[in-house]
Design a protein around this motif. Structure first.
Motif, PDB file in Angstrom:
ATOM      1  N   GLN A   1      -3.739 -36.297 -42.451  1.00 40.22           N
ATOM      2  CA  GLN A   1      -2.793 -35.279 -41.995  1.00 40.22           C
ATOM      3  C   GLN A   1      -3.030 -33.976 -42.749  1.00 40.22           C
ATOM      4  OE1 GLN A   1      -0.294 -35.250 -39.713  1.00 40.22           O
ATOM      5  NE2 GLN A   1      -0.698 -37.333 -38.996  1.00 40.22           N
ATOM      6  N   VAL A   2      -2.852 -32.900 -42.039  1.00 35.67           N
ATOM      7  CA  VAL A   2      -2.942 -31.558 -42.622  1.00 35.67           C
ATOM      8  C   VAL A   2      -1.621 -30.851 -42.361  1.00 35.67           C
ATOM      9  CG1 VAL A   2      -4.109 -29.331 -42.558  1.00 35.67           C
ATOM     10  CG2 VAL A   2      -5.435 -31.436 -42.298  1.00 35.67           C
ATOM     11  N   GLN A   3      -1.057 -30.275 -43.394  1.00 35.89           N
ATOM     12  CA  GLN A   3       0.169 -29.502 -43.242  1.00 35.89           C
ATOM     13  C   GLN A   3      -0.186 -28.013 -43.317  1.00 35.89           C
ATOM     14  OE1 GLN A   3       0.182 -32.125 -45.814  1.00 35.89           O
ATOM     15  NE2 GLN A   3       0.645 -33.405 -44.037  1.00 35.89           N
ATOM     16  N   LEU A   4       0.421 -27.241 -42.425  1.00 36.51           N
ATOM     17  CA  LEU A   4       0.146 -25.805 -42.343  1.00 36.51           C
ATOM     18  C   LEU A   4       1.446 -25.028 -42.499  1.00 36.51           C
ATOM     19  CD1 LEU A   4      -2.214 -25.908 -39.222  1.00 36.51           C
ATOM     20  CD2 LEU A   4      -2.897 -25.852 -41.621  1.00 36.51           C
ATOM     21  N   VAL A   5       1.400 -24.003 -43.328  1.00 37.28           N
ATOM     22  CA  VAL A   5       2.579 -23.163 -43.540  1.00 37.28           C
ATOM     23  C   VAL A   5       2.164 -21.704 -43.409  1.00 37.28           C
ATOM     24  CG1 VAL A   5       4.405 -22.478 -45.121  1.00 37.28           C
ATOM     25  CG2 VAL A   5       3.633 -24.867 -45.065  1.00 37.28           C
ATOM     26  N   GLU A   6       2.771 -21.012 -42.428  1.00 37.93           N
ATOM     27  CA  GLU A   6       2.469 -19.597 -42.214  1.00 37.93           C
ATOM     28  C   GLU A   6       3.406 -18.713 -43.018  1.00 37.93           C
ATOM     29  OE1 GLU A   6       2.166 -21.511 -37.997  1.00 37.93           O
ATOM     30  OE2 GLU A   6       3.499 -21.599 -39.717  1.00 37.93           O
ATOM     31  N   SER A   7       2.940 -17.524 -43.315  1.00 35.45           N
ATOM     32  CA  SER A   7       3.769 -16.510 -43.965  1.00 35.45           C
ATOM     33  C   SER A   7       3.209 -15.139 -43.623  1.00 35.45           C
ATOM     34  CB  SER A   7       3.799 -16.712 -45.489  1.00 35.45           C
ATOM     35  OG  SER A   7       2.499 -16.604 -46.036  1.00 35.45           O
ATOM     36  N   GLY A   8       3.994 -14.107 -43.908  1.00 36.61           N
ATOM     37  CA  GLY A   8       3.510 -12.750 -43.723  1.00 36.61           C
ATOM     38  C   GLY A   8       4.046 -12.015 -42.514  1.00 36.61           C
TER      39      GLY A   8
ATOM     40  N   VAL B   1     -11.590 -32.595 -44.943  1.00 42.08           N
ATOM     41  CA  VAL B   1     -12.248 -32.725 -43.649  1.00 42.08           C
ATOM     42  C   VAL B   1     -12.549 -31.333 -43.102  1.00 42.08           C
ATOM     43  CG1 VAL B   1     -11.952 -33.549 -41.286  1.00 42.08           C
ATOM     44  CG2 VAL B   1     -11.068 -34.881 -43.210  1.00 42.08           C
ATOM     45  N   ASN B   2     -13.727 -31.181 -42.486  1.00 41.77           N
ATOM     46  CA  ASN B   2     -14.062 -29.900 -41.866  1.00 41.77           C
ATOM     47  C   ASN B   2     -13.160 -29.661 -40.657  1.00 41.77           C
ATOM     48  OD1 ASN B   2     -16.045 -29.943 -43.725  1.00 41.77           O
ATOM     49  ND2 ASN B   2     -17.751 -29.959 -42.286  1.00 41.77           N
ATOM     50  N   TYR B   3     -12.614 -28.472 -40.575  1.00 43.21           N
ATOM     51  CA  TYR B   3     -11.754 -28.184 -39.427  1.00 43.21           C
ATOM     52  C   TYR B   3     -11.809 -26.709 -39.055  1.00 43.21           C
ATOM     53  CZ  TYR B   3      -8.596 -27.161 -43.345  1.00 43.21           C
ATOM     54  OH  TYR B   3      -8.049 -26.680 -44.506  1.00 43.21           O
ATOM     55  N   VAL B   4     -11.689 -26.492 -37.784  1.00 42.77           N
ATOM     56  CA  VAL B   4     -11.554 -25.151 -37.227  1.00 42.77           C
ATOM     57  C   VAL B   4     -10.106 -24.717 -37.411  1.00 42.77           C
ATOM     58  CG1 VAL B   4     -11.552 -23.846 -35.065  1.00 42.77           C
ATOM     59  CG2 VAL B   4     -13.393 -25.472 -35.553  1.00 42.77           C
ATOM     60  N   MET B   5      -9.921 -23.450 -37.708  1.00 43.02           N
ATOM     61  CA  MET B   5      -8.561 -22.918 -37.792  1.00 43.02           C
ATOM     62  C   MET B   5      -8.392 -21.797 -36.779  1.00 43.02           C
ATOM     63  SD  MET B   5      -7.410 -23.105 -41.751  1.00 43.02           S
ATOM     64  CE  MET B   5      -5.693 -23.095 -41.234  1.00 43.02           C
ATOM     65  N   ALA B   6      -7.174 -21.655 -36.308  1.00 35.99           N
ATOM     66  CA  ALA B   6      -6.912 -20.676 -35.265  1.00 35.99           C
ATOM     67  C   ALA B   6      -5.491 -20.132 -35.372  1.00 35.99           C
ATOM     68  CB  ALA B   6      -7.118 -21.302 -33.893  1.00 35.99           C
ATOM     69  N   TRP B   7      -5.288 -19.040 -34.699  1.00 36.62           N
ATOM     70  CA  TRP B   7      -3.957 -18.466 -34.528  1.00 36.62           C
ATOM     71  C   TRP B   7      -3.641 -18.402 -33.043  1.00 36.62           C
ATOM     72  CZ3 TRP B   7      -0.707 -17.412 -38.531  1.00 36.62           C
ATOM     73  CH2 TRP B   7      -1.257 -17.353 -39.805  1.00 36.62           C
TER      74      TRP B   7
ATOM     75  N   ALA C   1      -4.908 -26.123 -36.686  1.00 33.77           N
ATOM     76  CA  ALA C   1      -6.166 -26.647 -37.207  1.00 33.77           C
ATOM     77  C   ALA C   1      -6.646 -27.786 -36.327  1.00 33.77           C
ATOM     78  CB  ALA C   1      -5.990 -27.133 -38.641  1.00 33.77           C
ATOM     79  N   ALA C   2      -7.963 -27.862 -36.165  1.00 30.35           N
ATOM     80  CA  ALA C   2      -8.560 -28.924 -35.362  1.00 30.35           C
ATOM     81  C   ALA C   2      -9.733 -29.516 -36.136  1.00 30.35           C
ATOM     82  CB  ALA C   2      -9.043 -28.371 -34.031  1.00 30.35           C
ATOM     83  N   GLU C   3      -9.795 -30.828 -36.180  1.00 30.84           N
ATOM     84  CA  GLU C   3     -10.882 -31.512 -36.909  1.00 30.84           C
ATOM     85  C   GLU C   3     -12.135 -31.504 -36.049  1.00 30.84           C
ATOM     86  OE1 GLU C   3      -9.741 -35.270 -38.495  1.00 30.84           O
ATOM     87  OE2 GLU C   3      -7.922 -34.483 -39.438  1.00 30.84           O
ATOM     88  N   ARG C   4     -12.733 -30.343 -35.964  1.00 32.01           N
ATOM     89  CA  ARG C   4     -13.932 -30.145 -35.157  1.00 32.01           C
ATOM     90  C   ARG C   4     -14.869 -29.204 -35.884  1.00 32.01           C
ATOM     91  NH1 ARG C   4     -13.438 -31.267 -29.599  1.00 32.01           N
ATOM     92  NH2 ARG C   4     -11.461 -32.271 -29.099  1.00 32.01           N
ATOM     93  N   ALA C   5     -16.141 -29.263 -35.476  1.00 31.25           N
ATOM     94  CA  ALA C   5     -17.124 -28.382 -36.095  1.00 31.25           C
ATOM     95  C   ALA C   5     -17.220 -27.048 -35.359  1.00 31.25           C
ATOM     96  CB  ALA C   5     -18.484 -29.060 -36.116  1.00 31.25           C
ATOM     97  N   SER C   6     -17.001 -27.069 -34.053  1.00 28.60           N
ATOM     98  CA  SER C   6     -17.186 -25.872 -33.244  1.00 28.60           C
ATOM     99  C   SER C   6     -15.839 -25.265 -32.866  1.00 28.60           C
ATOM    100  CB  SER C   6     -17.949 -26.212 -31.971  1.00 28.60           C
ATOM    101  OG  SER C   6     -19.212 -26.750 -32.281  1.00 28.60           O
ATOM    102  N   ILE C   7     -15.847 -23.962 -32.681  1.00 28.10           N
ATOM    103  CA  ILE C   7     -14.629 -23.247 -32.290  1.00 28.10           C
ATOM    104  C   ILE C   7     -14.162 -23.713 -30.918  1.00 28.10           C
ATOM    105  CG2 ILE C   7     -13.788 -20.991 -31.528  1.00 28.10           C
ATOM    106  CD1 ILE C   7     -15.264 -19.742 -33.824  1.00 28.10           C
TER     107      ILE C   7
ATOM    108  N   ASP D   1      -5.040 -30.239 -33.567  1.00 27.75           N
ATOM    109  CA  ASP D   1      -4.382 -31.438 -34.094  1.00 27.75           C
ATOM    110  C   ASP D   1      -3.136 -31.128 -34.918  1.00 27.75           C
ATOM    111  OD1 ASP D   1      -7.724 -32.134 -34.696  1.00 27.75           O
ATOM    112  OD2 ASP D   1      -6.563 -33.290 -33.240  1.00 27.75           O
ATOM    113  N   TYR D   2      -3.142 -29.995 -35.590  1.00 29.56           N
ATOM    114  CA  TYR D   2      -2.068 -29.696 -36.534  1.00 29.56           C
ATOM    115  C   TYR D   2      -1.544 -28.274 -36.284  1.00 29.56           C
ATOM    116  CZ  TYR D   2      -4.514 -33.558 -38.748  1.00 29.56           C
ATOM    117  OH  TYR D   2      -5.128 -34.757 -38.989  1.00 29.56           O
ATOM    118  N   TRP D   3      -0.234 -28.112 -36.529  1.00 27.95           N
ATOM    119  CA  TRP D   3       0.418 -26.827 -36.262  1.00 27.95           C
ATOM    120  C   TRP D   3       1.381 -26.479 -37.388  1.00 27.95           C
ATOM    121  CZ3 TRP D   3      -0.622 -23.726 -32.082  1.00 27.95           C
ATOM    122  CH2 TRP D   3      -1.423 -24.285 -31.080  1.00 27.95           C
TER     123      TRP D   3
END
Length: 124
Positions: free
Chosen positions: A1-8, A30-36, A98-104, A112-114
């Motif tokens: 599991q990955v926990q994500l916390v936004e700020s700003g 784990v390698n993961y793509v990140m996005a907004w 975040a997504a546990e993937r190599a490619s965008i 997978d995670y928000w």
């Protein structure tokens, strides 16, 4: 599991800038793509920007290209979204994903995670 916390997030006048941060914790080895993504009132959540695990590749929605910059620091496990030349139509809740993937990827269902979201309001 990955926990994500936004700020700003916050309130800014049109033409101004904000930088969003997304701190990741948990299974960050784990390698993961990140996005907004963002969701305006009464509208669906839509893709804004994504960055590969290495940071070497990025992808932007046409609506933000040239104004927003996504980046990441894998030592700190933080992703950023620098937003410049903000417009009233950028007003939305911004979500880190975040997504546990190599490619965008830009398909919302493949992430997978928000995070919980952070409000950005741009006044005219």
């Amino acid at each position: 599991q990955v926990q994500l916390v936004e700020s700003g997030g916050g309130l800014v006048q049109a033409g101004g800038s904000l930088r969003l941060s997304c701190a990741a914790s948990g299974r960050t080895s784990v390698n993961y793509v990140m996005a907004w993504f963002r969701q305006a009132p009464g509208k669906e959540r839509v893709f804004v920007a994504a960055i590969s695990w290495s940071g070497g590749r990025t992808y932007y929605a046409d609506s933000v290209k040239g104004r927003f910059t996504i980046s990441r620091d894998n030592v700190k496990n933080v992703a950023y979204l620098q937003m410049n030349s903000l417009k009233p139509e950028d007003t939305a809740v911004y979500y880190c994903a975040a997504a546990e993937r190599a490619s965008i990827i830009i398909v919302i269902d493949l992430y997978d995670y928000w995070g919980q979201g952070t409000q950005v309001t741009v006044s005219s």
